[in-house]
Design an enzyme around this catalytic site. Sequence first.
Site, short mmCIF file in Angstrom:
data_model
loop_
_atom_site.label_atom_id
_atom_site.label_comp_id
_atom_site.label_asym_id
_atom_site.label_seq_id
_atom_site.Cartn_x
_atom_site.Cartn_y
_atom_site.Cartn_z
N GLY A 189 0.84 -1.21 0.00
CA GLY A 189 0.00 0.00 0.00
C GLY A 189 0.86 1.25 0.00
N GLU A 247 12.23 -5.03 -4.05
CA GLU A 247 11.23 -5.04 -5.11
C GLU A 247 11.87 -4.89 -6.49
OE1 GLU A 247 7.98 -2.34 -4.33
OE2 GLU A 247 7.18 -2.61 -6.33
N SER A 292 1.20 3.51 -3.36
CA SER A 292 0.64 4.52 -4.26
C SER A 292 -0.75 4.99 -3.82
CB SER A 292 0.52 3.96 -5.68
OG SER A 292 1.77 3.47 -6.10
#
Length: 385
Positions: free
Chosen positions: A132, A250, A134
């Site tokens: 969570g 990521e 953007s």
Amino acid sequence: MSTLAALVPSAIPAPDEALRAEVRAFLSVALRSLPPHVRARSWMGCDAAFSRELGRQGWLGITFPPAYGGAGRSAFARYVLVEEFLNAGAPVGLHWIADRQSGPLILKYGTEAQKQAYLPRICKGEAFFCIGMSEPNAGSDLASVKTRATRTASGWTLSGQKIWTTNAHHCHFMIALVRTSGEPQDGHQCLSQVIVDLSLPGVTIRPIRDLSGDSHFCEVFFDNVQLAPEALIGDEGRGWEQVTAELAFERAGPERLFSSIVLFEEWLAFVRTAQGRTASATRLAGRLVAQLAPLRAMSVALTEKLVRGESPVVEAALVKDLGTTLEQDMPAAIADDLFSREAGEVPAELLLTLNHVTQVAPSFSLRGGTRDILRGMIARGLGLR
Ligand SMILES: Cc1cc2nc3c(=O)[nH]c(=O)nc-3n(C[C@H](O)[C@H](O)[C@H](O)COP(=O)(O)OP(=O)(O)OC[C@H]3O[C@@H](n4cnc5c(N)ncnc54)[C@H](O)[C@@H]3O)c2cc1C
């Protein structure tokens, strides 16, 4: 120069490399009924039973300590697993985020109670997480998030909205970047991360349909959601630092090189046939592999840094930018090759696979940070900004 010099070539250690044959044999049976255009979804494909089966094999949270259900193996062991999953087009989407970044984040910043609560379930494929970060008007400019967690006598009240949240509708938890004090213009300060149970009252999840017709990302609304005090992960006000470290996980992995690999393999299989082989296709195959090989070596070198406990933020941005450029080049170049041929010559399944990858390819250089943002980071890493 120091950034590039830092990516020293590295090899996957033999005990980790040894995992490959076992995983490959498992996948060849488990995925045999999935056609290529379905496998092309890869880390966007979802199958809860498959995720749980990987958990039973001991292949989720493989880097987590045994005390929390993991195998205590190195990031190289995970690299081998991930590479095999992607190359086979395994539907790994549901556990992907938990295994890649939420679990490691909890391990690094979580309390003992948080580790006990979440990590064993991640390892069993029973706790799926989403990211969570953007929000509308806070994508690239992440520091301006508005979603707010306000302290109350019993914990936190969460209000606001997230967007583009991959698989939120299938996940149990979100790790959300929120403002715990100050105003959006205060930027990096005053941000924290909270773990949100997505089944709580006040959470509304709306899937968004993408160009390919799939609904894999969502809008998520928080309307006075009541969180327990222990929802906070890490230190209050250190959210920016935590998120930055998370983004290195990521951006560093093979999923930034191999998103088009199922299509590439299908096309190669066609080019290997008498009907499919042409001089220009052979040259194209060589060009794509010649680009892929050094990128893969850079990605392995990044893994070495993760193994050493470093957070290679700039190098990860470099690999993601180059990797996603190749991932997007593959469907375009393969389309040029296939559409230069006679109608009816190309297998229908190959065209279906090309169709899916072409439709999702524009997202490769958006998800996880856009190309412009990554290039800004690389320029800063080179001392140019
Ligand atoms: C498939 C997919 C999955 C996603 N999954 C998630 C998820 O699970 N969780 C999550 O939190 N987010 C997710 N996202 C969101 C993603 O991280 C954002 O889309 C991305 O960070 C860009 O933000 P934005 O969409 O608000 O675009 P904007 O930030 O509005 O950018 C629009 C354009 O302007 C450019 N731009 C913006 N700022 C600058 C600048 N300073 N300098 C130069 N150019 C600039 C950008 O490069 C882009 O081209 C996902 C996105 C996609 C496509």
